[in-house]
Design an enzyme around this catalytic site. Sequence first.
Site, PDB file in Angstrom:
ATOM      1  N   SER A 181      17.148  21.328 -17.060  1.00  0.00           N
ATOM      2  CA  SER A 181      15.470  21.918 -16.598  1.00  0.00           C
ATOM      3  C   SER A 181      15.567  23.600 -17.188  1.00  0.00           C
ATOM      4  O   SER A 181      17.165  24.021 -16.985  1.00  0.00           O
ATOM      5  CB  SER A 181      14.824  22.209 -15.156  1.00  0.00           C
ATOM      6  OG  SER A 181      13.879  23.342 -15.263  1.00  0.00           O
ATOM      7  N   HIS A 227       0.498  -1.376   0.155  1.00  0.00           N
ATOM      8  CA  HIS A 227      -0.408   0.013  -0.746  1.00  0.00           C
ATOM      9  C   HIS A 227       0.628   1.583   0.168  1.00  0.00           C
ATOM     10  O   HIS A 227      -0.053   2.598   0.549  1.00  0.00           O
ATOM     11  CB  HIS A 227      -0.527   0.159   1.687  1.00  0.00           C
ATOM     12  CG  HIS A 227      -1.938  -1.229   1.743  1.00  0.00           C
ATOM     13  ND1 HIS A 227      -2.853  -1.702   0.991  1.00  0.00           N
ATOM     14  CD2 HIS A 227      -1.106  -2.114   2.198  1.00  0.00           C
ATOM     15  CE1 HIS A 227      -4.061  -2.055   1.238  1.00  0.00           C
ATOM     16  NE2 HIS A 227      -2.450  -2.826   2.138  1.00  0.00           N
TER      17      HIS A 227
END
Lengths: 400, 400, 400, 400
Positions: B279, B156
């Site tokens: 970037s 999970h």
Amino acid sequence: MQRLWDKGTPLDERVLRYTAGEDHLLDARLVEYDLRASLAHAQMLNRQQLLSDEDLAAIEAGLQELGEAHARGEWQITLDDEDVHTALEKRLTERIGEAGKRIHLGRSRNDQVLAALRLYLLDAADSLEGAADAVADALEALGEREADTELPGYTHMQQAMPSSVHLWAQGFAAELRDDAEGIAASRRRISRNPLGSAAGYGVPGLPIDRDFTCEALGFDTVQEPVTAVQLSRGKAEAGLVFELCLLLQDLGRLATDLLLFYTQEFAYISLPEEMTTGSSIMPQKRNPDVLELVRGATATLQGSLVEILNLPAKLPSGYQRDLQRLKPPLFRAIDLSLDSCAIMEKLLDGVEFLPDNILLDPGIYAAGRANRLVLEEGISFREAYRRVAEEIRREADDDD
Amino acid sequence: MQRLWDKGTPLDERVLRYTAGEDHLLDARLVEYDLRASLAHAQMLNRQQLLSDEDLAAIEAGLQELGEAHARGEWQITLDDEDVHTALEKRLTERIGEAGKRIHLGRSRNDQVLAALRLYLLDAADSLEGAADAVADALEALGEREADTELPGYTHMQQAMPSSVHLWAQGFAAELRDDAEGIAASRRRISRNPLGSAAGYGVPGLPIDRDFTCEALGFDTVQEPVTAVQLSRGKAEAGLVFELCLLLQDLGRLATDLLLFYTQEFAYISLPEEMTTGSSIMPQKRNPDVLELVRGATATLQGSLVEILNLPAKLPSGYQRDLQRLKPPLFRAIDLSLDSCAIMEKLLDGVEFLPDNILLDPGIYAAGRANRLVLEEGISFREAYRRVAEEIRREADDDD
Amino acid sequence: MQRLWDKGTPLDERVLRYTAGEDHLLDARLVEYDLRASLAHAQMLNRQQLLSDEDLAAIEAGLQELGEAHARGEWQITLDDEDVHTALEKRLTERIGEAGKRIHLGRSRNDQVLAALRLYLLDAADSLEGAADAVADALEALGEREADTELPGYTHMQQAMPSSVHLWAQGFAAELRDDAEGIAASRRRISRNPLGSAAGYGVPGLPIDRDFTCEALGFDTVQEPVTAVQLSRGKAEAGLVFELCLLLQDLGRLATDLLLFYTQEFAYISLPEEMTTGSSIMPQKRNPDVLELVRGATATLQGSLVEILNLPAKLPSGYQRDLQRLKPPLFRAIDLSLDSCAIMEKLLDGVEFLPDNILLDPGIYAAGRANRLVLEEGISFREAYRRVAEEIRREADDDD
Amino acid sequence: MQRLWDKGTPLDERVLRYTAGEDHLLDARLVEYDLRASLAHAQMLNRQQLLSDEDLAAIEAGLQELGEAHARGEWQITLDDEDVHTALEKRLTERIGEAGKRIHLGRSRNDQVLAALRLYLLDAADSLEGAADAVADALEALGEREADTELPGYTHMQQAMPSSVHLWAQGFAAELRDDAEGIAASRRRISRNPLGSAAGYGVPGLPIDRDFTCEALGFDTVQEPVTAVQLSRGKAEAGLVFELCLLLQDLGRLATDLLLFYTQEFAYISLPEEMTTGSSIMPQKRNPDVLELVRGATATLQGSLVEILNLPAKLPSGYQRDLQRLKPPLFRAIDLSLDSCAIMEKLLDGVEFLPDNILLDPGIYAAGRANRLVLEEGISFREAYRRVAEEIRREADDDD
């Protein structure tokens, strides 16, 4: 049934309904498999000195009684149980007390769920293989019954070459046997023992014997390493359903051919009356609904496959609850495939060809004639073909 | 130039473009396979007394030269050629004259197309199997390099059990080897000799030897009966692409884990600089584009599979031109899978884990401690677990 | 009991089961809509002098009683009924005698089925639109509650720009409102009156008034020509489910973000306890199952859409029984979408952000600083950006 | 071209090829749209005092020259350019120097890419709408030409009711107009200005005017908030491709009908010779390849939709590089839809019905006769229908 969004439902109830989904209904088919896997696990614990003989005996008796009672319809999984595993554990503890809890040692819900599912899938694969083969048998029987019936061989839906009902039926039979082989081959990914992987990281500190449960349950291999078990979720399921897609595709194409042959314009076949339905509009009309529904089943299988492939896609490794959603499309695909094979097998028994209506275009013998010219006169196929084409044109003119 | 089915009608350019599609570009990769299949067919004709020794010699020499010239880039398939088969037949006849036409005896475009495609697919399957195994190798090497690095085992997306980089990498490696096995198994449907089925109904009147071409080309079996050949179109293709779906799904999930580990919040790994892109916004930012594109490739594979499964669906039996549309998704899936394996193999070589950033929640040892208590004191797991939970709570309180 | 098309042939139980499928269960939700459509049809017949006032009165009373009895659970559609339409016709005739049969004048099963389905879909679309808007409301409320909480803005899962919980929540809210608009727009294909198209070719010889039933039932337009009605089958259904795909995709991406924020490594949020489930392994672990199941629902929606798109694909025009298979994926998609919206709305009410754990990388202010430099000093962005990058590097060095 | 996995390719090259993919080829169609968006952005910067008049003039001139040179084929995007945006920025700076860099202020690659793509999509939607309407026109013209030709109305592929070519063609035309409307409606999600959202979090510190670029570029609205821009990626694309799925589905079903009508067994139509292809087997055979390829295009569209829907599924919010993979299926779907409309429009112009071959089953008038009996004698439809059925049976017996 009230939907989740009905006002007034308490929050716990809504969450339970959303998280449990239809598991309490779907899991009925898993009861016997969870019982078998639990039994093997208990026997392994006992052999490893982790469960006393008395507890094992109580568990064995308890599980057997629960299974028989379920088969007799005396109990069912409820929404409050959430799923088959809780349902069984709860009822086992009610029957035999503390011993019922000791079975939980050395396993987790994650490997338990998967063990039961895979045992079920192995049985399902057997049934499906048999069902596909039975349609192939029915096709071969049809080919035999109609051994003398000619049929045009089509390409582009145009008459192209001479063929026969026998050859047509044999082609489909071969593909259905290929589908059966594919289903059998999908067992490779199913037949792996997940027990002992627990939540996905093994059972630290306990001398678990994964080989014992593997052999006891008839799996081919122990799945290694333990981290692969949850990573592989969805792959075995997809593998089987992919094969069912091909199976239904073949059945669907068979249905398309039969629907074409059953039009008034072709009128190549008659269908057994029980396999057609009447119309509220035309008294003499008998509709081939069964064939249409088989053709449509192709779509349901493809949808189920997409659903199954999408579920584990892009998930991080380790168990994720998303995987619970694998069951509905998986069971849907299996059930519809079994039903579609069964109905097609029955329908094929009653198909009759109507040779008087099957008219072969004379041109479809041209290629054969050209081939024979090549053999007899040693000319090239192109030359032979040119001569045959000319002859056919002349013959056609004579007919006018 | 004349297309095979041309009878002098001037062909509208639009129709040619629509019907030929991108085949002239796609088919470049099939040149060598069509040559091999044509050669085997010619040798069979010669053995069966349907082609003279001189013609065979001319054909062999002509095909070999054409293949070499294509490899040297001296000719390419053009839109006017329409596809690889016409391109080769035309050029062969230009080179060796009438003998070039004699190769067409006893075969049709339908079985010729399929023979070349299947030979290519067998090679592609080998490359793909190797590519998947190479990723598994890289994962195992990573596991070895980081043999001492602990990692939380997640369920999970929550820390659940102790694990390690080694165990994590081994799990993915096992699944990639499973994918490689799946690819190998998909050869079953590919490795069937279609030659001799002609348009789908065999070669009436000629003593064709299908076993000879089967052996010469290395196919496992002759596909029987002839009507099964066209019915099976799309199934072998889908079988391979399905396995590639699972392969890309595993690669995609591996990418998801690495993307998670690469976030600043996890900061479990560093990536090789060549594998990240800068970037235009933040100087210190290095983006993991390669991993994102691998994750996205899952979608392309699923789309390709749906396209392939849809194409033959609901079609009547016998060859239909729709099947030509199988090639683009098939080649797309193969190329993207090979490229994605290759780039992931390289990327994994440069992944480094940063053990100082990997913090395991103390609670993840609870299950192991409980198991040991069971062994040492003979109490039930539930009781042991209750005691461990209490201890953990106490320890956590002491920390505050 | 007799099915509409029954002419006395005893029906094989298997064929009934295969052809009726789950309709008797699925159709429960259509009872009220079939009643409304039948009532409007009867009133039209009466206006057109095709049904007497007495018969109309009997029919009106009978339909109303049947509806109320069904709502009270006094009767249900059975497998023998086959579907809602036969179930109602049979029970109506039992109650009011011959008049019950007169309602069948001027309509066919084909337009009747479609009228009830479309009326249901219009209601479903309303509920779905409201459910999507309610999630948007919950997101906006969350954004308000956390108005002061900063959040990194991510690209490539890397911190890129400054953002806030408010902006994050507003982005998702905007997409959910866009989904709601999309659902509303899908009414265009639903809100067309099929009544009067009968089997797909109109009602020869009878003065049917299609405008009357259109207005009585609240459809936007009469679908013309009659041959378009069956051709359009599946398109309105696909249109709605496509919008639900986008809705679930947005919910699924919201779940992905929350699952990421809920990891121990991010630890940006806490979830309400009722929305998490405990673990059988770690006492302190609370699993976010609801979010995982919402994420997984994406797959179910995509599978349903593929199934729906596939069903009418390649079918000849005119009604085909394949279309019956549209209902299960349609209802499945609607129900799961409603439930997923409802549970997410509730879950969002309990999400709390933990500002202390949310650490923004100093570099994410670089672009803003560069922009301000451009404004203040009139230099180019590239130059400003270079200077800021240098400053950031220097600041980072000072920190060491 | 060499594949990535060829030994010897340097790593940088491999990464470039993998990350750039086919963008340098795909982006050719985006050149003019990126130019338009860049121009509007520069004008906005100038208005906001962020770009001098001289720089703007240089940029305007430079962009215009670049566009004209591209249209003349003087330059193309190369793999090294990576994509259209870098290609233009690089060439602009080469031409006009520093001013070329100033255009990058206040925007990011993320909003720039999206602006160009959406402008292209708006044009594409217009073309597609027109193409669908043109097929509808051709169908209506066919219906007019064949105004007097009767046709059976089929249900279940069985003759059911009297119909006509006119009614048949009108039904398809109505659906194609519905598809055109759907395409037009898909503009709602496309026509939103992304400029100013930059990387997805706006442009801090600069007075950007999003309304100006919105109006200059003809978008309907400014997309708000900025965080919604990247979240919405894939939705507008999916919206358009979904409508194209329905369009191709309608074309595919039209093709299915025509293929059925073109069989020798139906022989309802002839096709223009330019639209059929010859066979290498049968001289008189003309194959309807175009129709088969249109039918097959259904599959390509569905595959493209699945690919597009899958790409953003389950992704965290914020730009992710996976989204680059949206372009190939999007362009593929658009191109194939335009081509398929164009070829069908042309094909329909040449379809001729052969009334002599169209034989209506006398039974298909039964429903009409029963309706008239009801009107004339006031009996129930069931009673009228029983009487007509009896008459038909008697008439059929008389024929024997």
